[in-house]
Structures are given as C-alpha cells and as structure tokens.
Design a protein around this motif. Structure first.
Motif: not given
Length: 240
Positions: A43-60
């Motif tokens: 995504d162009y939004s760094a904050s959106a990508v940070a949210k994806v990383v935060e949600r990705d508890t299983q590193n998928v």
C-alpha cells in the motif's frame, strides 16, 4: 469470488500480491483459506502497512510500502515472480495519466501466465450519479470530500488500457448488484467492473480452474431494467 484464489489440486503453490491492501481485510482471509498461497501485500500508506504487520501474528504476509503509480513493484518482489496480482477498488484512486504506469508495473511483476484480478467502480455506479458538479475533475473522475479520487470505468476502456500494456483480456464485464443499507432499508444499484487480465505465456497456467458466470436472478434482472431506465432519464436530464 475469484476462483483462481481457491484451493486447487492442479495449483500446488501460488505467489499472490495484493496491491493497495489497506489494512489487509482482503488478503488475510484469502491466505487463511488457501494454504497454497504465499501472500504479499503493499500500500502507498505506511500506516496501513504497519497495521497489516501488527495483525500478522503468524507471519504469513510479506507487507511493504509501495506507490504503484511511481515505484516499481519489482524492487521488492523481483521481476516476473508473481502468479496473481489482486486489485480491489485501487486503480480508480489514481489519476488517469498514472494508470498506464501502474498497469505496466503489474505486468512486470507477474510471471508468464500470471493474472491481474480486478474489481473497481463502473460508470453510473450509484455514487457516480450522486456527485455534485463541484466534485467533477474531468470525465468520470471525481474528488471526494476527503480529497481522495474516484474514477468510474467503462469496460471497453479498461480492457484497452490493459491490452496497451501487453495483457490478454480473459474477462472484463460490468457487475450490477443491489446493495441494501441495513439502517435505512434502502436498496441501491451498484455497478462494478470485474476483470481478469493475463500476461502472455504459460497458456495452461489456469487449466482446471473453472470460472463461473455471474448472473442476477430473474426478478432482480427485471428490477434492474427499471432502475436503468430511470437512471437513463436522470442522466439525460443532467445533460440537458
């Protein structure tokens, strides 16, 4: 609704990138339901990508920041590595002059036989008809109150845009659906373009994947016909 993303015995592994992933509401259920998929998301939004990383508890999910209208996806993904690029209401947020670069960007990231799976806003979608003149920037391009853009595609136009960048058109159609506002009970007619665009090569890449035709039930078709007639009259009145 894209059958390519379901589990298939004939496809043991799939490299998928979702472009314009937001906070991951599309890619997380896709990867969860198909263990054959290696998921990438940008995504162009760094904050959106940070949210994806935060949600990705299983590193998928491999999540990264990229503005596809000006930055090469290949810088992160490599050239010609992806099997599928998913775009859900993303291309319409770009200005028309940057769309060719974005589409070529997808082409370069895909392996031979790879596909772009796209859904976006269609001409005469309900919000399109509701924009007031002050929001219009150019033909079928509008600015929302929050400053984001909304472009409303014609199917032939969208198909030509992808062909111009080397893609073969597998599907490009206008989906018409009724969506009900649960609070008000009002039913709205929505129009979305749905496209499948394939990079040449590996013509057998999707053998065994059956693409189901989309059709409205008969009573909905009749209701749709009446609404389209009414909208046609409204559009003529706006033009006069």
């Amino acid at each position: 609704e894209f059958e390519e993303l379901a589990q298939h015995e004939s496809i043991p592994h799939l490299e998928l990138v979702e472009v314009g992933c937001g906070v991951g509401n599309s890619i997380f259920p896709i990867v969860r339901n198909n263990t054959a998929i290696s998921g990438h998301a940008c995504d162009y939004s760094a904050s959106a990508v940070a949210k994806v990383v935060e949600r990705d508890t299983q590193n998928v999910i491999d999540a990264f920041v990229c503005d596809i209208s000006k930055q090469p996806l290949a810088n992160h993904l490599g050239q010609g590595k992806m099997d599928v690029a998913l775009m859900i209401f993303v291309l319409s947020a770009l200005t028309p002059d940057t769309m060719p670069y974005a589409i070529k960007n997808l082409f370069d990231s895909l392996a031979p036989g790879g596909r772009v799976l796209l859904r976006d806003y269609g001409e005469y979608d309900m919000p399109h008809l509701r924009f007031t003149p002050g929001h219009k920037i150019s033909e079928r391009l509008y600015a929302r109150e929050d400053g984001t853009l909304a472009y409303y595609f014609q199917t032939d136009e969208l198909a030509d845009m992808f062909r111009a960048q080397g893609f073969e058109v597998v599907e490009c159609q206008m989906l018409k659906r009724f969506v009900e506002n649960k609070k008000t009970g009002v039913r709205m007619l929505r129009r979305w373009v749905q496209g499948r665009f394939q990079k040449p090569g590996r013509e057998d890449r999707w053998d065994g994947v059956e693409i189901k035709a989309y059709a409205l039930p008969w009573d909905e078709q009749m209701r749709l016909k009446k609404l389209e007639q009414n909208e046609g009259r409204e559009q003529e009145a706006r033009t006069d």
